[in-house]
Design a protein around this motif. Structure first.
Motif, PDB file in Angstrom:
ATOM      1  N   THR A 156       0.778  -1.200  -0.130  1.00 57.33           N
ATOM      2  CA  THR A 156       0.053  -0.005  -0.033  1.00 57.33           C
ATOM      3  C   THR A 156       0.891   1.330   0.062  1.00 57.33           C
ATOM      4  OG1 THR A 156      -1.707  -1.175   1.309  1.00 57.33           O
ATOM      5  CG2 THR A 156      -1.959   1.053   1.128  1.00 57.33           C
ATOM      6  N   ALA A 157       2.001   1.289   0.885  1.00 57.52           N
ATOM      7  CA  ALA A 157       2.705   2.556   1.009  1.00 57.52           C
ATOM      8  C   ALA A 157       3.734   2.715  -0.004  1.00 57.52           C
ATOM      9  CB  ALA A 157       3.398   2.492   2.319  1.00 57.52           C
ATOM     10  N   CYS A 158       4.359   1.855  -0.733  1.00 56.97           N
ATOM     11  CA  CYS A 158       5.330   1.773  -1.693  1.00 56.97           C
ATOM     12  C   CYS A 158       4.765   1.794  -3.009  1.00 56.97           C
ATOM     13  CB  CYS A 158       6.168   0.884  -1.180  1.00 56.97           C
ATOM     14  SG  CYS A 158       7.267   0.807   0.283  1.00 56.97           S
ATOM     15  N   PHE A 159       3.694   1.359  -3.358  1.00 54.58           N
ATOM     16  CA  PHE A 159       3.106   1.186  -4.785  1.00 54.58           C
ATOM     17  C   PHE A 159       1.899   1.843  -4.972  1.00 54.58           C
ATOM     18  CE2 PHE A 159       0.734  -1.480  -7.882  1.00 54.58           C
ATOM     19  CZ  PHE A 159       1.885  -1.100  -8.985  1.00 54.58           C
ATOM     20  N   TYR A 160       1.053   1.716  -4.102  1.00 59.23           N
ATOM     21  CA  TYR A 160      -0.459   2.510  -4.428  1.00 59.23           C
ATOM     22  C   TYR A 160      -0.514   3.657  -4.206  1.00 59.23           C
ATOM     23  CZ  TYR A 160      -1.949  -2.320  -5.773  1.00 59.23           C
ATOM     24  OH  TYR A 160      -2.099  -3.538  -6.174  1.00 59.23           O
ATOM     25  N   VAL A 161      -0.119   4.125  -2.785  1.00 64.01           N
ATOM     26  CA  VAL A 161      -0.401   5.539  -2.401  1.00 64.01           C
ATOM     27  C   VAL A 161       0.363   6.601  -3.240  1.00 64.01           C
ATOM     28  CG1 VAL A 161      -0.123   7.125  -0.495  1.00 64.01           C
ATOM     29  CG2 VAL A 161      -1.305   4.820  -0.195  1.00 64.01           C
ATOM     30  N   PRO A 162       1.673   6.375  -3.558  1.00 67.98           N
ATOM     31  CA  PRO A 162       2.523   7.309  -4.466  1.00 67.98           C
ATOM     32  C   PRO A 162       1.929   7.585  -5.604  1.00 67.98           C
ATOM     33  CG  PRO A 162       3.867   5.686  -3.098  1.00 67.98           C
ATOM     34  CD  PRO A 162       2.523   5.164  -2.935  1.00 67.98           C
ATOM     35  N   SER A 163       1.116   6.561  -6.136  1.00 66.11           N
ATOM     36  CA  SER A 163       0.668   6.830  -7.607  1.00 66.11           C
ATOM     37  C   SER A 163      -0.521   7.453  -7.657  1.00 66.11           C
ATOM     38  CB  SER A 163       0.698   5.350  -8.251  1.00 66.11           C
ATOM     39  OG  SER A 163      -0.671   4.866  -7.638  1.00 66.11           O
ATOM     40  N   LEU A 164      -1.247   7.971  -6.421  1.00 62.38           N
ATOM     41  CA  LEU A 164      -2.571   8.498  -6.230  1.00 62.38           C
ATOM     42  C   LEU A 164      -2.539  10.141  -5.865  1.00 62.38           C
ATOM     43  CD1 LEU A 164      -4.574   5.918  -3.979  1.00 62.38           C
ATOM     44  CD2 LEU A 164      -4.335   6.025  -6.761  1.00 62.38           C
ATOM     45  N   LYS A 165      -3.170  10.713  -6.610  1.00 57.21           N
ATOM     46  CA  LYS A 165      -3.440  12.047  -6.317  1.00 57.21           C
ATOM     47  C   LYS A 165      -4.869  12.562  -6.770  1.00 57.21           C
ATOM     48  CE  LYS A 165      -1.552  13.526 -10.725  1.00 57.21           C
ATOM     49  NZ  LYS A 165      -0.339  14.244 -11.520  1.00 57.21           N
ATOM     50  N   SER A 202       5.390  10.974   1.473  1.00 54.02           N
ATOM     51  CA  SER A 202       6.222  10.344   0.499  1.00 54.02           C
ATOM     52  C   SER A 202       6.285   8.982   0.626  1.00 54.02           C
ATOM     53  CB  SER A 202       7.800  10.743   0.844  1.00 54.02           C
ATOM     54  OG  SER A 202       8.288  10.553   1.977  1.00 54.02           O
ATOM     55  N   ALA A 203       6.686   8.091  -0.368  1.00 59.95           N
ATOM     56  CA  ALA A 203       6.529   6.725  -0.723  1.00 59.95           C
ATOM     57  C   ALA A 203       7.069   5.999   0.587  1.00 59.95           C
ATOM     58  CB  ALA A 203       7.070   6.404  -1.905  1.00 59.95           C
ATOM     59  N   CYS A 204       6.655   4.819   0.788  1.00 55.56           N
ATOM     60  CA  CYS A 204       7.169   3.758   1.600  1.00 55.56           C
ATOM     61  C   CYS A 204       7.076   4.426   3.152  1.00 55.56           C
ATOM     62  CB  CYS A 204       8.377   3.201   1.175  1.00 55.56           C
ATOM     63  SG  CYS A 204       8.491   2.544  -0.418  1.00 55.56           S
ATOM     64  N   ASP A 205       8.191   4.533   3.503  1.00 53.22           N
ATOM     65  CA  ASP A 205       8.233   4.870   5.206  1.00 53.22           C
ATOM     66  C   ASP A 205       7.493   6.068   5.458  1.00 53.22           C
ATOM     67  OD1 ASP A 205      10.173   6.435   3.745  1.00 53.22           O
ATOM     68  OD2 ASP A 205      11.280   6.537   5.620  1.00 53.22           O
ATOM     69  N   GLY A 206       7.461   7.106   4.586  1.00 54.89           N
ATOM     70  CA  GLY A 206       6.815   8.354   5.250  1.00 54.89           C
ATOM     71  C   GLY A 206       5.163   7.979   5.485  1.00 54.89           C
ATOM     72  N   ILE A 207       4.546   7.529   4.080  1.00 53.10           N
ATOM     73  CA  ILE A 207       3.116   7.330   4.025  1.00 53.10           C
ATOM     74  C   ILE A 207       2.839   6.195   4.970  1.00 53.10           C
ATOM     75  CG2 ILE A 207       2.997   5.847   2.173  1.00 53.10           C
ATOM     76  CD1 ILE A 207       0.850   8.805   3.198  1.00 53.10           C
ATOM     77  N   ALA A 208       3.594   5.631   5.293  1.00 55.49           N
ATOM     78  CA  ALA A 208       3.447   4.377   6.192  1.00 55.49           C
ATOM     79  C   ALA A 208       3.212   4.608   7.529  1.00 55.49           C
ATOM     80  CB  ALA A 208       4.609   3.160   6.125  1.00 55.49           C
ATOM     81  N   VAL A 209       4.014   5.718   8.021  1.00 55.97           N
ATOM     82  CA  VAL A 209       3.942   6.254   9.199  1.00 55.97           C
ATOM     83  C   VAL A 209       2.620   7.177   9.412  1.00 55.97           C
ATOM     84  CG1 VAL A 209       4.790   8.286  11.094  1.00 55.97           C
ATOM     85  CG2 VAL A 209       6.525   6.385   9.941  1.00 55.97           C
ATOM     86  N   ALA A 210       2.206   7.712   8.560  1.00 54.95           N
ATOM     87  CA  ALA A 210       0.819   8.495   8.390  1.00 54.95           C
ATOM     88  C   ALA A 210      -0.199   7.671   8.460  1.00 54.95           C
ATOM     89  CB  ALA A 210       0.921   9.349   7.222  1.00 54.95           C
ATOM     90  N   GLY A 211      -0.130   6.367   7.801  1.00 56.15           N
ATOM     91  CA  GLY A 211      -1.130   5.581   7.659  1.00 56.15           C
ATOM     92  C   GLY A 211      -1.394   4.865   9.216  1.00 56.15           C
ATOM     93  N   ARG A 212      -0.253   4.490   9.920  1.00 57.29           N
ATOM     94  CA  ARG A 212      -0.255   3.847  11.047  1.00 57.29           C
ATOM     95  C   ARG A 212      -1.016   4.933  12.140  1.00 57.29           C
ATOM     96  NH1 ARG A 212       5.976   1.739  11.312  1.00 57.29           N
ATOM     97  NH2 ARG A 212       5.878   0.110   9.557  1.00 57.29           N
ATOM     98  N   LEU A 213      -0.783   5.933  12.104  1.00 62.90           N
ATOM     99  CA  LEU A 213      -1.084   7.029  13.034  1.00 62.90           C
ATOM    100  C   LEU A 213      -2.678   7.088  12.768  1.00 62.90           C
ATOM    101  CD1 LEU A 213       1.224   9.995  12.965  1.00 62.90           C
ATOM    102  CD2 LEU A 213       0.727   8.461  15.030  1.00 62.90           C
TER     103      LEU A 213
END
Length: 312
Positions: free
Chosen positions: A56-65, A137-148
């Motif tokens: 989700t964080a590395c592939f899908y979310v970075p491609s969305l806007k 941002s992709a991967c670790d950045g959006i992963a933290v936001a998603g976890r919160l």
């Protein structure tokens, strides 16, 4: 005998705790639950230890806007917000997770990133500011936001469980049962563990509990607003994880129970006072089912539009 029975409600009510004490304890439980769910949220330092979260964080979310206009929004093969279609290759892709938590995490990432300059001025530790600055941002950045985001939703589940316990147990032990339900879930290890990942299961749990809260209220009073709440819970639960689809039968079960209860009461009272079944009960039950389904459909479409627009 009469004197004893008249004292029962007073004694039963005395077993429960006061509203002020209940809410004070609930606030402590909620703060404890939130602290455990948000503590060390960047524990893996970007290694992506959860495969679903990594996808989700590395592939899908970075491609969305956000789409440029409404015309682009309504075209599933032109909208950059559609997780089911790859605009770069013009090919379908298999996104098997909930759309609603995906969008929430994406929005949270941009909000947190926007707050990073203010956090830096306020003297927040640089390590935290760095994570905030990368939250979109992709991967670790959006992963933290998603976890919160998931941590907040799971904390909401604690509150909903309290309200459900109060609703089910009634006046005698309602607040005590609600606090026990909230505390048990708040400090359950598996719930704390799952809320540390940008995964969809805790979000689906939140709205499943919301569905049951609405259903219990709907069964008690057959109010249309309770049917709306039930439908809202169903739509958001399915939008979080499609395996929650069986929740669509909940309003039907509630309607059948309400009609059966009204029939049973009229049957018993009819032997004494000649009371007949109130014809409004079946009608209100049917209207409740229909209204809940409409609300569920609207909630699902609003939060997962491309699951409908890109149905294939």
């Amino acid at each position: 005998m009469t004197n004893t029975s008249s004292q029962l409600p007073t004694r039963a009510k005395a077993r429960d705790i006061s509203r002020g004490v209940a809410w004070s304890l609930l606030v402590l439980i909620l703060l404890g639950g939130l602290a455990l769910r948000s503590w060390n949220v960047n524990f893996d330092r970007g290694t992506g230890s959860h495969p679903d979260e990594r996808s989700t964080a590395c592939f899908y979310v970075p491609s969305l806007k956000l789409p440029a206009n409404w015309e682009q929004f309504w075209d599933p093969h032109a909208s950059p917000l559609n997780p089911l279609w790859d605009l770069n290759t013009n090919q379908r892709r298999s996104f098997t997770y909930g759309h609603f938590p995906l969008y929430l995490g994406m929005a949270a990432g941009h909000v947190i990133e926007g707050l990073s300059p203010a956090a830096e001025k306020l003297g927040v530790p640089q390590s935290t500011v760095t994570v905030m600055h990368r939250a979109a941002s992709a991967c670790d950045g959006i992963a933290v936001a998603g976890r919160l985001t998931i941590a907040l939703l799971d904390t909401l589940t604690i509150l909903l469980l309290y309200l459900l316990g109060v609703q089910v147990a009634g006046r005698s032990y309602g607040r005590v049962v609600g606090l026990l339900a909230a505390a048990f879930y708040a400090f359950t290890a598996q719930a704390i563990q799952l809320s540390h990942f940008f995964a969809m299961d805790p979000a689906s749990t939140t709205f499943t509990v919301l569905t049951m809260l609405g259903a219990v209220s709907m069964l008690t009073r057959l109010r249309l607003r309770d049917a709306l709440l039930t439908g809202l819970g169903i739509g958001l639960a399915v939008a979080s994880k499609f395996s929650a689809l069986p929740l669509v039968v909940v309003p039907v079960v509630v309607a059948l129970l309400a009609v059966w209860r009204a029939w049973a009461e009229s049957n018993v009272l009819g032997t004494v006072g000649g009371r007949q079944l109130d014809g409004r009960v079946p009608f209100r039950a049917l209207m409740g089912v229909l209204l809940a389904w409409v609300a569920a459909g609207v909630a699902f479409f609003v939060t997962s539009p491309y699951a409908v627009l890109d149905w294939q």
